[in-house]
Design a protein around this motif. Structure first.
Motif, PDB file in Angstrom:
ATOM      1  N   ARG A  74      23.298  73.276  53.791  1.00 15.60           N
ATOM      2  CA  ARG A  74      24.261  74.270  54.251  1.00 15.60           C
ATOM      3  C   ARG A  74      24.054  75.608  53.544  1.00 15.60           C
ATOM      4  O   ARG A  74      23.834  75.652  52.328  1.00 15.60           O
ATOM      5  CB  ARG A  74      25.687  73.786  54.001  1.00 15.60           C
ATOM      6  CG  ARG A  74      26.746  74.740  54.568  1.00 15.60           C
ATOM      7  CD  ARG A  74      28.158  74.310  54.183  1.00 15.60           C
ATOM      8  NE  ARG A  74      28.521  73.028  54.753  1.00 15.60           N
ATOM      9  CZ  ARG A  74      28.934  72.838  55.997  1.00 15.60           C
ATOM     10  NH1 ARG A  74      29.010  73.862  56.832  1.00 15.60           N
ATOM     11  NH2 ARG A  74      29.273  71.641  56.427  1.00 15.60           N
ATOM     12  N   ASN A 128      27.823  77.082  61.886  1.00 21.06           N
ATOM     13  CA  ASN A 128      28.492  77.072  60.579  1.00 21.06           C
ATOM     14  C   ASN A 128      27.501  76.983  59.428  1.00 21.06           C
ATOM     15  O   ASN A 128      27.862  76.635  58.305  1.00 21.06           O
ATOM     16  CB  ASN A 128      29.530  75.949  60.493  1.00 21.06           C
ATOM     17  CG  ASN A 128      28.909  74.573  60.652  1.00 21.06           C
ATOM     18  OD1 ASN A 128      27.745  74.457  61.010  1.00 21.06           O
ATOM     19  ND2 ASN A 128      29.685  73.534  60.392  1.00 21.06           N
ATOM     20  N   ILE A 173      24.427  75.230  58.903  1.00 18.70           N
ATOM     21  CA  ILE A 173      23.660  74.055  58.483  1.00 18.70           C
ATOM     22  C   ILE A 173      22.223  74.204  58.981  1.00 18.70           C
ATOM     23  O   ILE A 173      21.970  74.245  60.182  1.00 18.70           O
ATOM     24  CB  ILE A 173      24.277  72.752  59.007  1.00 18.70           C
ATOM     25  CG1 ILE A 173      25.668  72.560  58.402  1.00 18.70           C
ATOM     26  CG2 ILE A 173      23.390  71.555  58.674  1.00 18.70           C
ATOM     27  CD1 ILE A 173      26.415  71.362  58.944  1.00 18.70           C
ATOM     28  N   GLY A 197      30.485  77.075  54.606  1.00 19.66           N
ATOM     29  CA  GLY A 197      30.873  76.265  55.756  1.00 19.66           C
ATOM     30  C   GLY A 197      31.988  76.902  56.564  1.00 19.66           C
ATOM     31  O   GLY A 197      32.303  76.436  57.661  1.00 19.66           O
TER      32      GLY A 197
END
Length: 464
Positions: free
Chosen positions: A388, A370, A372, A392
């Motif tokens: 990030r 996702n 990160i 997300g």
């Protein structure tokens, strides 16, 4: 390149006082050739993520951001294999269904159901001119109904090919292993058997084979961790005959092996759930093993200095292990341990599910599915940042690659995030490929090559 130039300066300072004119001219010619040789090596990206899966190219400037590609070439069918490069040729593989649209479902979701796609396919190998994107040749390796199903986020052509400049090895899982000359002549093919990869908890959930072959010193090395009868094998690149085979007991693994050669040892390093480990390159004998990974192992092991980095993330664990290259025996950590004689450092939670991490200079960078991104000191595991990319809600499957002090992270939607390769987070730019991208890019001589859903795109940068 810095190492080469420092070597040059050292040679000059030592030898200049003693050289006559003829010898000086000869030495000057040789030293001027060194950067050319380095650049020639940089024109090669011979396997998944380049040499040893390091993912790093040096010696050329690459762009931070771009609005359009140098060229784009349509690639038929569906394939998630990455491009490989030798000199002026780029090679990609694909699988073309004879009817119907081959759906690719990107994004963050947890379905284990395979795609419903029981139609004849054509497995193809394409050679594309690196300079202008023209298709030089296209060979059909196999035709027929797929022997195994695929995941909706997968394809029937997942394995990245490998080349040594003379041979091109393409792996289509249960459809076979194929070796071509670089002008497209089939040299040999080998049936490897029913390679059934999927979630071991639900064996009928076939997801497609994805471990890529590598070539080293006249051997083709394949890791075949599947539902039953898993093994590691070395084949003779001249005719495909088996040199040795070592059985393995692990769950299906979608990772590519890595070869590490040094004076004290030559080993093949594998990822796994119960059995990460090193094997003797020449005999296949197990050298060391490590239990305790994620139970759907995908990332490829990478080596930097005297350290091996292994990661995975699914189920109860998502570890990162920094293993010393001289490891021996069973090096599995006890419950409360994070280090031992052969594991320099580790973390239990925070590893990668899909992406192979990357080491640039002194630092290890990881990226979760996702988006990160985390930066560590590679030798010690000290964490420097965790930031990030994207919202997300975007998936990240392609592994990062690096060049010119920059790291490129590609989302499944086709957004490329350019991040400075430094212990302080800096997002330099975001570029858009215009369509989904799940394949790891290649880099050659200042240019980036992205395999998107339907195209191969070349993004150009200026050379130093």
């Amino acid at each position: 390149m810095e190492l080469i130039w420092n070597l040059e300066l050292g040679i000059w300072s030592f030898i200049l006082p003693f050289m006559n004119g003829f010898r000086l001219a000869a030495l000057a010619f040789a030293l001027i050739s060194l950067p050319t040789l380095a650049r020639s090596a940089d024109s090669k990206w011979p396997q998944f993520r380049g040499a040893q899966a390091r993912g790093v190219a040096e010696g050329f400037s690459t762009p931070e951001k771009w609005e359009r590609s140098k060229w784009k070439t349509s690639v038929p069918g569906l394939g998630l294999s990455s491009p490989v490069i030798w000199s002026n040729k780029v090679f990609v593989t694909t699988a073309v269904a004879q009817k119907g649209d081959q759906q690719l479902k990107i994004g963050l979701y947890g379905s284990i159901e395979p795609a419903d796609e029981n139609v004849p396919h054509s497995w193809q190998v394409l050679c594309i001119n690196k300079e202008d994107g023209a298709v030089l040749w296209n060979k059909v390796a196999h035709e027929g109904l797929p022997k195994m199903k695929r995941h909706p986020k997968s394809s029937q052509a997942n394995c990245t090919p490998a080349t040594d400049g003379t041979n091109l090895v393409c792996f289509f899982g249960a459809e076979g292993l194929f070796c071509y000359s670089l002008d497209g002549q089939l040299r040999w093919r080998k049936d490897i058997g029913a390679l059934d990869s999927g979630y071991y908890v639900v064996p009928e959930a076939q997801w497609g084979f994805a471990s890529s072959p590598i070539i080293h010193n006249g051997m083709v090395i394949i890791e075949c961790d599947v539902q039953t009868n898993s093994f590691l094998a070395a084949l003779d690149i001249r005719d495909g005959h088996e040199i040795w085979r070592t059985p393995r007991r692990d769950v299906p693994t979608w990772s590519t092996p890595t070869v590490d050669v040094r004076p004290s040892r030559s080993q093949i390093i594998l990822n796994g759930f119960h059995h990460m480990g090193g094997y003797d390159l020449h005999t296949g004998k197990e050298l060391w093993k490590l239990n305790g990974g994620g139970d759907i192992p995908v990332p490829t092991p990478i080596v930097s200095g005297d350290m091996i980095f292994l990661t995975s993330a699914h189920g109860k664990m998502s570890p990162i292990y920094a293993v010393r290259t001289d490891a021996e025996g069973d090096i599995t950590l006890d419950t409360n341990q994070s280090t031992n004689r052969y594991i320099a450092w580790s973390i239990r939670r925070g590893g990668n599910y899909m992406q192979t991490p990357i080491v640039v200079g002194e630092y290890l960078f990881t990226c979760t599915d996702n988006g990160i991104v985390t930066c560590y000191t590679a030798k010690t595991g000290e964490r420097h940042f965790q930031e990030r990319l994207g919202s997300g809600r975007n998936g990240f499957t392609a592994s990062p690659v690096a060049a010119d002090g920059k790291i490129y992270f590609t989302s499944e939607e086709g957004k490329v995030y350019t991040v400075r390769a430094a212990p302080k987070f800096e997002l330099l730019a975001t570029s858009d490929l215009g369509e989904p991208c799940m394949s790891t890019p290649a880099i050659s001589a200042g240019e980036l090559f992205f395999r998107t859903r339907r195209e191969l795109a070349c993004v150009s940068g200026a050379t130093r």
